[in-house]
Design an enzyme around this catalytic site. Structure first.
Site, PDB file in Angstrom:
ATOM      1  CB  SER A  20      67.829 101.761 143.161  1.00 42.26           C
ATOM      2  OG  SER A  20      69.246 101.650 143.103  1.00 42.26           O
ATOM      3  CG  HIS A  45      66.846  97.486 144.483  1.00 44.72           C
ATOM      4  ND1 HIS A  45      66.449  96.169 144.375  1.00 44.72           N
ATOM      5  CD2 HIS A  45      67.788  97.675 143.529  1.00 44.72           C
ATOM      6  CE1 HIS A  45      67.111  95.600 143.375  1.00 44.72           C
ATOM      7  NE2 HIS A  45      67.915  96.482 142.847  1.00 44.72           N
ATOM      8  CG  ASP A  47      71.044  98.465 142.254  1.00 40.78           C
ATOM      9  OD1 ASP A  47      70.323  99.442 142.015  1.00 40.78           O
ATOM     10  OD2 ASP A  47      70.703  97.287 142.006  1.00 40.78           O
ATOM     11  CG  MET A  49      76.745  97.337 140.433  1.00 40.25           C
ATOM     12  SD  MET A  49      76.638  98.723 139.276  1.00 40.25           S
ATOM     13  CE  MET A  49      74.870  99.076 139.385  1.00 40.25           C
ATOM     14  CG  HIS A  79      70.300  93.665 141.916  1.00 33.77           C
ATOM     15  ND1 HIS A  79      70.039  94.609 140.950  1.00 33.77           N
ATOM     16  CD2 HIS A  79      70.654  92.542 141.254  1.00 33.77           C
ATOM     17  CE1 HIS A  79      70.224  94.085 139.765  1.00 33.77           C
ATOM     18  NE2 HIS A  79      70.608  92.827 139.905  1.00 33.77           N
ATOM     19  CG  MET A  81      73.770  93.769 139.286  1.00 30.87           C
ATOM     20  SD  MET A  81      73.361  95.488 138.937  1.00 30.87           S
ATOM     21  CE  MET A  81      73.132  96.082 140.624  1.00 30.87           C
ATOM     22  CG  MET A 155      68.648  93.295 135.560  1.00 34.29           C
ATOM     23  SD  MET A 155      68.373  94.423 136.919  1.00 34.29           S
ATOM     24  CE  MET A 155      69.249  95.879 136.316  1.00 34.29           C
ATOM     25  N   GLY A 160      74.742  98.421 135.489  1.00 33.87           N
ATOM     26  CA  GLY A 160      76.034  99.083 135.667  1.00 33.87           C
ATOM     27  C   GLY A 160      75.860 100.503 136.171  1.00 33.87           C
ATOM     28  CG  PHE A 161      76.817 103.181 134.917  1.00 25.97           C
ATOM     29  CD1 PHE A 161      77.281 102.242 133.994  1.00 25.97           C
ATOM     30  CD2 PHE A 161      77.729 103.786 135.768  1.00 25.97           C
ATOM     31  CE1 PHE A 161      78.639 101.922 133.913  1.00 25.97           C
ATOM     32  CE2 PHE A 161      79.082 103.479 135.691  1.00 25.97           C
ATOM     33  CZ  PHE A 161      79.544 102.543 134.762  1.00 25.97           C
ATOM     34  N   GLY A 162      72.865 103.858 137.046  1.00 25.11           N
ATOM     35  CA  GLY A 162      71.496 104.359 137.115  1.00 25.11           C
ATOM     36  C   GLY A 162      71.270 105.376 136.005  1.00 25.11           C
ATOM     37  N   GLY A 163      70.031 105.802 135.851  1.00 30.55           N
ATOM     38  CA  GLY A 163      69.707 106.862 134.904  1.00 30.55           C
ATOM     39  C   GLY A 163      69.712 106.441 133.448  1.00 30.55           C
ATOM     40  CG  ASP A 190      67.036  97.445 139.062  1.00 32.60           C
ATOM     41  OD1 ASP A 190      67.887  96.842 139.756  1.00 32.60           O
ATOM     42  OD2 ASP A 190      67.149  98.639 138.731  1.00 32.60           O
ATOM     43  N   GLY A 191      65.370  99.373 136.419  1.00 35.76           N
ATOM     44  CA  GLY A 191      66.142 100.059 135.377  1.00 35.76           C
ATOM     45  C   GLY A 191      65.269 100.903 134.476  1.00 35.76           C
ATOM     46  N   GLY A 192      65.438 102.226 134.605  1.00 35.28           N
ATOM     47  CA  GLY A 192      64.717 103.128 133.709  1.00 35.28           C
ATOM     48  C   GLY A 192      63.231 103.224 133.992  1.00 35.28           C
ATOM     49  N   GLY A 212      65.421 104.276 140.800  1.00 35.22           N
ATOM     50  CA  GLY A 212      66.447 105.090 141.446  1.00 35.22           C
ATOM     51  C   GLY A 212      66.204 106.558 141.136  1.00 35.22           C
ATOM     52  CB  SER A 213      66.911 108.515 138.051  1.00 32.49           C
ATOM     53  OG  SER A 213      68.071 107.774 137.810  1.00 32.49           O
TER      54      SER A 213
HETATM   55  C1  DX5 Z   1      71.584  98.732 137.321  1.00 34.51           C
HETATM   56  C2  DX5 Z   1      70.956  99.420 138.499  1.00 34.51           C
HETATM   57  C3  DX5 Z   1      69.977 100.526 138.081  1.00 34.51           C
HETATM   58  C4  DX5 Z   1      69.328 101.213 139.237  1.00 34.51           C
HETATM   59  C5  DX5 Z   1      68.046 101.886 138.827  1.00 34.51           C
HETATM   60  O1  DX5 Z   1      72.306  99.558 136.552  1.00 34.51           O
HETATM   61  O2  DX5 Z   1      70.266  98.428 139.222  1.00 34.51           O
HETATM   62  O3  DX5 Z   1      68.993  99.900 137.275  1.00 34.51           O
HETATM   63  O4  DX5 Z   1      69.001 100.377 140.245  1.00 34.51           O
HETATM   64  O5  DX5 Z   1      68.417 103.042 138.243  1.00 34.51           O
HETATM   65  P1  DX5 Z   1      67.340 104.014 137.568  1.00 34.51           P
HETATM   66  O6  DX5 Z   1      66.013 103.787 138.245  1.00 34.51           O
HETATM   67  O7  DX5 Z   1      67.883 105.380 137.820  1.00 34.51           O
HETATM   68  O8  DX5 Z   1      67.326 103.604 136.140  1.00 34.51           O
HETATM   69 ZN    ZN Z   2      69.140  96.520 141.166  1.00 31.14          ZN
END
Ligand code: DX5
Ligand code: ZN
Length: 232
Positions: A20, A45, A47, A49, A79, A81, A155, A160-163, A190-192, A212-213
């Site tokens: 991402s 990917h 993202d 928002m 994606h 959002m 999800m 809203g945020f990565g990491g 997607d996420g964490g 992402g991270s």
């Molecule tokens: C929604 C975003 C995150 C991002 C992935 O907040 O869609 O999930 O893509 O971020 P990581 O992989 O860093 O959790």
């Molecule tokens: Zn996404």
């Protein structure tokens, strides 16, 4: 002539790994994308928002257009959002998106632009279609459209945020979806997701991993991508 892979219907391998770009260096995004693709990623990917459906604003069609310009053969998994994804299907498709995923939460059962209408709208642009559910949303909320899309995105964080930290409670509903999803429809998460959380996601049936991270912040991006795939 571009040579964009038919990634979802003819994946070169599974699971697919899609970094991402939310976690990329926005001041050098193109170079970061080139680097993770060279490190073995399958696609990117993106993202998006709107600051309304989720409490953040990230990027828009111009970012997709810039990536398309530099990477004519790159599959871009967008994606949305957004509360009103119907307003942006055409701009993102024209910018070069290959898959456009929207959320069931703001669209389900709406008088105008309900989930069925948005699916048809995205399909009419020529893009692949994805539907996404947030952690609190039950899998049954998308049961009626599972066979109308090319991708389901579960999800594993509140968007809203990565990491953020992975929410393991989504694994049960992921299994529920995996049992009902036709084999040619991708199950994305997607996420964490990182090398410690990805195995549980894969075991639950996820075959398309967004990270992402775990990729962009990794000291060895190629190794991180392999680990997310389950290749040691
Ligand atoms: C929604 C975003 C995150 C991002 C992935 O907040 O869609 O999930 O893509 O971020 P990581 O992989 O860093 O959790
Ligand atoms: Zn996404």
């Amino acid at each position: 002539m571009s040579d964009i892979p038919d990634l979802l219907k003819n994946p070169p391998q599974l699971p697919l790994v899609l970094p991402s770009i939310l976690a990329s260096d926005f001041a050098a995004m193109g170079d970061d994308v080139a680097d993770v693709m060279a490190a073995g990623a399958d696609a990117i990917h993106v993202d998006i928002m709107d600051g309304h459906f989720v409490p953040n604003v990230t990027m828009g069609p111009a970012t997709v257009a810039a990536l398309r310009e530099r990477f004519p053969d790159l599959y871009l998994d967008v994606h949305l959002m957004m509360t009103n994804p119907e307003l942006y299907a055409d701009p993102f498709a024209e910018a070069g998106a290959n898959c456009i995923t929207f959320h069931i939460e703001p669209t389900a059962g709406r008088t105008e632009h309900d989930e069925h209408t948005v699916i048809r709208h995205i399909r009419d642009t020529g893009c692949d279609v994805g539907i996404s559910i947030n952690p609190p949303t039950p899998a049954q909320a998308i049961e009626h459209v599972l066979e109308d899309v090319d991708l389901v995105l579960v999800m594993s964080v509140n968007p809203g945020f990565g990491g953020q930290s992975f929410i393991p409670e989504v694994l049960e509903k992921t299994r529920w979806i995996a049992e009902r999803l036709p084999d040619d429809i991708r199950l994305e998460m997607d996420g964490g997701l990182d090398p410690t959380t990805a195995p549980a996601a894969r075991e639950a049936g996820v075959d398309t991993i967004v990270a992402g991270s775990a990729v962009f912040k990794a000291p060895d991006r190629a190794a991180a991508i392999k680990q997310l795939r389950g290749q040691t």
